[in-house]
Write a protein that holds these residues in place. Sequence first.
Motif, PDB file in Angstrom:
ATOM      1  N   LEU A 145       0.894  -1.285   0.090  1.00  0.00           N
ATOM      2  CA  LEU A 145      -0.081  -0.113   0.147  1.00  0.00           C
ATOM      3  C   LEU A 145       0.751   1.275  -0.010  1.00  0.00           C
ATOM      4  N   PRO A 146       0.353   2.405  -0.501  1.00  0.00           N
ATOM      5  CA  PRO A 146       0.986   3.655  -0.424  1.00  0.00           C
ATOM      6  C   PRO A 146       1.308   3.976   0.913  1.00  0.00           C
ATOM      7  N   PRO A 147       2.467   4.815   1.028  1.00  0.00           N
ATOM      8  CA  PRO A 147       3.064   5.151   2.418  1.00  0.00           C
ATOM      9  C   PRO A 147       1.839   5.878   2.905  1.00  0.00           C
ATOM     10  N   ASP A 148       1.742   5.496   4.502  1.00  0.00           N
ATOM     11  CA  ASP A 148       0.424   6.172   4.942  1.00  0.00           C
ATOM     12  C   ASP A 148       0.365   7.278   6.131  1.00  0.00           C
ATOM     13  N   SER A 149       1.763   7.741   6.070  1.00  0.00           N
ATOM     14  CA  SER A 149       1.985   8.692   7.193  1.00  0.00           C
ATOM     15  C   SER A 149       0.972   9.944   7.152  1.00  0.00           C
ATOM     16  N   THR A 150       0.494  10.382   6.282  1.00  0.00           N
ATOM     17  CA  THR A 150      -0.476  11.366   6.369  1.00  0.00           C
ATOM     18  C   THR A 150      -1.796  11.174   6.282  1.00  0.00           C
ATOM     19  N   LEU A 151      -2.267   9.898   5.645  1.00  0.00           N
ATOM     20  CA  LEU A 151      -3.508   9.536   5.376  1.00  0.00           C
ATOM     21  C   LEU A 151      -4.121   8.712   6.514  1.00  0.00           C
ATOM     22  N   PRO A 152      -5.636   9.128   6.530  1.00  0.00           N
ATOM     23  CA  PRO A 152      -6.265   8.165   7.728  1.00  0.00           C
ATOM     24  C   PRO A 152      -5.804   6.882   7.383  1.00  0.00           C
ATOM     25  N   MET A 153      -6.700   6.086   8.488  1.00  0.00           N
ATOM     26  CA  MET A 153      -6.147   4.529   8.590  1.00  0.00           C
ATOM     27  C   MET A 153      -6.249   4.105   6.905  1.00  0.00           C
ATOM     28  N   PRO A 154      -5.080   3.406   6.443  1.00  0.00           N
ATOM     29  CA  PRO A 154      -5.328   2.841   5.052  1.00  0.00           C
ATOM     30  C   PRO A 154      -6.340   1.745   5.040  1.00  0.00           C
ATOM     31  N   ILE A 155      -6.879   1.487   3.692  1.00  0.00           N
ATOM     32  CA  ILE A 155      -7.923   0.410   3.656  1.00  0.00           C
ATOM     33  C   ILE A 155      -7.480  -0.976   4.130  1.00  0.00           C
ATOM     34  N   GLY A 156      -6.203  -1.024   3.659  1.00  0.00           N
ATOM     35  CA  GLY A 156      -5.563  -2.351   3.927  1.00  0.00           C
ATOM     36  C   GLY A 156      -5.542  -2.746   5.380  1.00  0.00           C
ATOM     37  N   ARG A 157      -5.114  -1.780   6.245  1.00  0.00           N
ATOM     38  CA  ARG A 157      -4.995  -1.830   7.746  1.00  0.00           C
ATOM     39  C   ARG A 157      -6.561  -2.144   8.109  1.00  0.00           C
ATOM     40  N   SER A 158      -7.367  -1.319   7.768  1.00  0.00           N
ATOM     41  CA  SER A 158      -8.833  -1.423   8.432  1.00  0.00           C
ATOM     42  C   SER A 158      -9.410  -2.854   7.987  1.00  0.00           C
ATOM     43  N   ILE A 159      -9.118  -3.353   6.627  1.00  0.00           N
ATOM     44  CA  ILE A 159      -9.546  -4.578   6.388  1.00  0.00           C
ATOM     45  C   ILE A 159      -9.025  -5.663   7.184  1.00  0.00           C
ATOM     46  N   LEU A 160      -7.501  -5.600   7.581  1.00  0.00           N
ATOM     47  CA  LEU A 160      -7.108  -6.687   8.076  1.00  0.00           C
ATOM     48  C   LEU A 160      -7.372  -6.579   9.698  1.00  0.00           C
ATOM     49  N   LEU A 161      -7.642  -5.362  10.009  1.00  0.00           N
ATOM     50  CA  LEU A 161      -8.058  -5.345  11.662  1.00  0.00           C
ATOM     51  C   LEU A 161      -9.345  -6.007  11.751  1.00  0.00           C
ATOM     52  N   ALA A 162     -10.536  -5.646  10.467  1.00  0.00           N
ATOM     53  CA  ALA A 162     -11.663  -6.107  10.765  1.00  0.00           C
ATOM     54  C   ALA A 162     -11.906  -7.793  10.642  1.00  0.00           C
ATOM     55  N   ALA A 163     -10.784  -8.141   9.644  1.00  0.00           N
ATOM     56  CA  ALA A 163     -10.639  -9.694   9.526  1.00  0.00           C
ATOM     57  C   ALA A 163     -10.475 -10.343  10.819  1.00  0.00           C
ATOM     58  N   ALA A 164      -9.384  -9.609  11.529  1.00  0.00           N
ATOM     59  CA  ALA A 164      -8.804 -10.113  12.797  1.00  0.00           C
ATOM     60  C   ALA A 164     -10.104 -10.583  13.729  1.00  0.00           C
ATOM     61  N   LYS A 165     -11.425 -10.022  13.825  1.00  0.00           N
ATOM     62  CA  LYS A 165     -12.500 -10.417  14.428  1.00  0.00           C
ATOM     63  C   LYS A 165     -13.372 -11.445  13.764  1.00  0.00           C
ATOM     64  N   SER A 166     -12.904 -11.748  12.639  1.00  0.00           N
ATOM     65  CA  SER A 166     -13.991 -12.831  12.165  1.00  0.00           C
ATOM     66  C   SER A 166     -13.354 -14.338  12.324  1.00  0.00           C
ATOM     67  N   GLU A 167     -14.762 -15.040  13.137  1.00  0.00           N
ATOM     68  CA  GLU A 167     -14.506 -16.247  13.642  1.00  0.00           C
ATOM     69  C   GLU A 167     -14.275 -17.182  12.614  1.00  0.00           C
ATOM     70  N   ALA A 168     -15.020 -17.061  11.283  1.00  0.00           N
ATOM     71  CA  ALA A 168     -14.939 -17.752  10.278  1.00  0.00           C
ATOM     72  C   ALA A 168     -13.341 -18.050   9.647  1.00  0.00           C
ATOM     73  N   LEU A 169     -12.906 -16.848   9.403  1.00  0.00           N
ATOM     74  CA  LEU A 169     -11.284 -16.874   9.335  1.00  0.00           C
ATOM     75  C   LEU A 169     -10.547 -17.399  10.283  1.00  0.00           C
ATOM     76  N   ASN A 170     -10.885 -16.811  11.521  1.00  0.00           N
ATOM     77  CA  ASN A 170     -10.143 -17.698  12.689  1.00  0.00           C
ATOM     78  C   ASN A 170      -9.977 -19.015  12.449  1.00  0.00           C
ATOM     79  N   SER A 171     -11.084 -19.750  12.357  1.00  0.00           N
ATOM     80  CA  SER A 171     -11.112 -21.212  12.385  1.00  0.00           C
ATOM     81  C   SER A 171     -10.287 -21.766  10.986  1.00  0.00           C
TER      82      SER A 171
END
Length: 325
Positions: A10-36
């Motif tokens: 992803l592009p350098p994110d030092s001045t942008l709000p939370m990059p999409i990649g990061r928010s997707i990965l953090l949302a995926a962290a909560k998924s039970e299906a992906l966990n199992s």
Amino acid sequence: MPQTLRCWRLPPDSTLPMPIGRSILLAAAKSEALNSFALKSRVVKRATKAFMPGEKPEDALNAGAELVKDGRKIIYTKLGEALTQLADADKVRDHYLWLFDQIKTRGLPAHVSIKPTQLGLDQSESACLAHCLALAAKAESVGSALWLDMEDSTYVDRTLKLYEAVKAKHPSTGLALQSYLFRTPKDLERLRPLKPVIRLVKGAYAEPATVAFPKKSDTDEAYYQIASTMLEMATTGECTPILGTHDMPLIGRIIARANELKLAKGRYEVHMLYGIRSREQQRLRAEGHAVTVLVSYGDAWYRWYMRRLAERPANVWFVAKSIFG
Ligand SMILES: Cc1cc2nc3c(=O)[nH]c(=O)nc-3n(C[C@H](O)[C@H](O)[C@H](O)COP(=O)(O)OP(=O)(O)OC[C@H]3O[C@@H](n4cnc5c(N)ncnc54)[C@H](O)[C@@H]3O)c2cc1C
């Protein structure tokens, strides 16, 4: 790098709000299906090797014995958080009591870091406190120390309360504070009378803009400001500052500030995660800095691993490489 792979970076994110990649990965962290799915997948499991020596405590103990050869120290943490029943917290406490004995038997310069929810904070604050007090006492008896991780912002008040109670009885106990939270400078002030041992980190969770800086550059600057306050507190013995970051330019700025304050190496420490910036860990150690490596183990690695990917979405490439050879 082949063209097709650039999409992982992803592009350098030092001045942008939370990059999409990061928010997707953090949302995926909560998924039970992906966990199992991930826990069953041998390839994903293999990819975690970059950040943890293995699932078994023995893997972590053996890796630690190697790391300490150049003078680095260790903090161990068993992965797992947000228990669903209180009885499981007893097992976690007993595991760590065993681990402290192992640390002593093997003569390792090692501490232990726990997540309060791993010790039942959601189910019972008093039970969680009792477990933390038992672990801090055990740590003291074997010449080690206990650390409390900081989880998402809904846990900060309860974790501070827990820390205040444990620290009052066991002075070597440490706590993580997160620079992305607006409240952290005030929390540090609140803790000042306790002479806190603080591991300052940037923060690993997806937080709303009402409580945390959406821009990484603001989090980084807040980190510098809070770390500077911690160093100033250290000059009068009011804080033991720990820099929990892999951000080398930031570490360089903070070391320069420590030099201005005539704070000797060893009055502050650098803590990094196993497998990240290993060469810089060794270099800092060779320059005489106190360096500690946080080594994780355990089979509940999914959420934690997703947070590591979110910190550097380019890491997704390592997983892709494992899957597609
Ligand atoms: C010892 C320790 C304890 C921690 N405890 C907590 C805690 O209790 N609570 C909490 O919320 N967070 C905790 N964290 C995580 C922390 O909040 C950050 O999410 C994490 O450290 C990444 O931020 P950074 O400070 O390294 O800076 P960044 O600016 O994110 O990274 C700086 C550079 O380090 C490298 N880097 C960073 N992360 C990775 C990675 N995953 N893989 C590869 N390279 C990477 C990259 O080169 C990057 O450019 C802890 C971190 C450490 C080191």
